[in-house]
Scaffold this motif. Sequence first.
Motif, PDB file in Angstrom:
ATOM      1  N   ASP A  72      26.318  82.620  85.632  1.00 29.84           N
ATOM      2  CA  ASP A  72      27.170  83.463  84.795  1.00 29.84           C
ATOM      3  C   ASP A  72      27.102  83.072  83.316  1.00 29.84           C
ATOM      4  N   ILE A  73      25.961  82.530  82.908  1.00 27.77           N
ATOM      5  CA  ILE A  73      25.732  82.294  81.485  1.00 27.77           C
ATOM      6  C   ILE A  73      24.994  83.496  80.901  1.00 27.77           C
ATOM      7  N   PHE A  74      23.942  83.920  81.572  1.00 24.83           N
ATOM      8  CA  PHE A  74      23.221  85.124  81.144  1.00 24.83           C
ATOM      9  C   PHE A  74      24.156  86.332  81.195  1.00 24.83           C
ATOM     10  N   THR A  75      24.787  86.557  82.367  1.00 26.07           N
ATOM     11  CA  THR A  75      25.704  87.700  82.488  1.00 26.07           C
ATOM     12  C   THR A  75      26.942  87.498  81.623  1.00 26.07           C
ATOM     13  N   GLY A  76      27.362  86.241  81.442  1.00 25.88           N
ATOM     14  CA  GLY A  76      28.509  85.979  80.582  1.00 25.88           C
ATOM     15  C   GLY A  76      28.227  86.357  79.137  1.00 25.88           C
ATOM     16  N   ALA A  77      27.010  86.050  78.666  1.00 28.56           N
ATOM     17  CA  ALA A  77      26.641  86.411  77.301  1.00 28.56           C
ATOM     18  C   ALA A  77      26.500  87.929  77.157  1.00 28.56           C
ATOM     19  N   LEU A  78      25.947  88.576  78.189  1.00 26.31           N
ATOM     20  CA  LEU A  78      25.841  90.033  78.172  1.00 26.31           C
ATOM     21  C   LEU A  78      27.242  90.656  78.146  1.00 26.31           C
ATOM     22  N   ARG A  79      28.143  90.100  78.946  1.00 29.08           N
ATOM     23  CA  ARG A  79      29.540  90.572  78.975  1.00 29.08           C
ATOM     24  C   ARG A  79      30.178  90.423  77.599  1.00 29.08           C
ATOM     25  N   GLN A  80      29.973  89.258  77.007  1.00 29.77           N
ATOM     26  CA  GLN A  80      30.570  88.984  75.710  1.00 29.77           C
ATOM     27  C   GLN A  80      30.112  89.999  74.661  1.00 29.77           C
ATOM     28  N   SER A  81      28.824  90.308  74.649  1.00 31.99           N
ATOM     29  CA  SER A  81      28.301  91.258  73.669  1.00 31.99           C
ATOM     30  C   SER A  81      28.883  92.649  73.880  1.00 31.99           C
ATOM     31  N   PHE A  82      28.889  93.108  75.122  1.00 32.68           N
ATOM     32  CA  PHE A  82      29.433  94.432  75.409  1.00 32.68           C
ATOM     33  C   PHE A  82      30.922  94.496  75.075  1.00 32.68           C
TER      34      PHE A  82
END
Length: 396
Positions: A72-82
Amino acid sequence: MKKLKQLIGIMLIVGFALPTVVHAVESSPIINFHEPNLPKLKNKLVNVKNKVAPPDSVLRITQLGDSHTAADIFTGALRQSFQQDYGSAGIGWISPINVYGQRNTQVYYNALDWRLTSSRSTVANDYPMGGFIATPTVANAQLTINYNVDEKPSLWNATFLVKQLKKGKPLKLVDGMNYEVVLDTKGQTGWQYVSAFVMLPLTITAESAESAKLGGIWLEKNGAPGVVVSPVALNGAKQSIWTHWRSDWTNDLAKIKSDLIIIAYGTNEAFETPFNPVKYKQFLIDSIKAIRKKSPTSVILIVSPPDSMLRNKIKRGASCQAMQPPNLSIIRKVQKEVAKQQHTLYWDWSVVMGGMCGMRNWVAKGLGNKDHIHLTASGYQQSADQLYKSLSELLR
């Protein structure tokens, strides 16, 4: 009585923080092989930006994958951007209890006398989406879920995937306002969806041992516009893990109404011996067709695995081709072919890293892990930034 404290935020990587040093990375545009639902996704993003009335103002993204997703670092960063650009609509899908070695940046669990089973370790063919089941082992076993981030109190639309094992012994929930909810499947057999409005933290209690099973939880803010990004993943998984899940697990995926479904496997298949590319290709085709059948309005994005290398070959000074996992190139080729045939989107993660053997440079820059398979927090962050950039350009 054995107490198991489960704290997601420290299980895999301690002290995750946004990287302060940014290295130059390659851009990797998303290839659109005539994805039929792309106009719907564009329209949904406009609705989210304009904060139209729910549910048309919630964009849901679900990524199914292996350890690159499970951290959940890759998806966490994607989440953060969105969510920085469009707002947060909530947490999304989470496993029923903490999974050792995996993490979720948004919640933490405290589980007392619950047993976790995984579709990687047992083949029961009854696992719901995600491949995890939590079962109480004693009477009055408790499971508490709370924020792992600084979050204002919100009313949550929560959905629980429950399988009742003992008649008259349903799981019971008490939320942060002491509101009580019975997770009653109303006598129905098999996995059932039970929904309720709750405030976090929430505590689930089992009246007796082995009384029910919990297969997953979906948490979305009630009436809030924005984006939800859900990682659905298992460490070490190949996409074939789906065959360990119940045959109609795509109903679970359809239930959460994902606008964008990301399929991100391939790293573990790259090391598989023997490997049958024909069988692999057919399974990927059949999987996409099954998802399309139950989620006909969702956009599908196939993400090829990041670059990886064989450490023993690196030490011997082998050629770049020899240092690659045996099936990595053919997997990317097959994934791209299937994306074209099935009219999905396609994104090649390895291009961001500089292509074949790019991992060597990423390790030197602190973006790749020394195992030459995984990335560092900075590497996942910058990869996600590139995917977000490519998605933003595609959705203009």
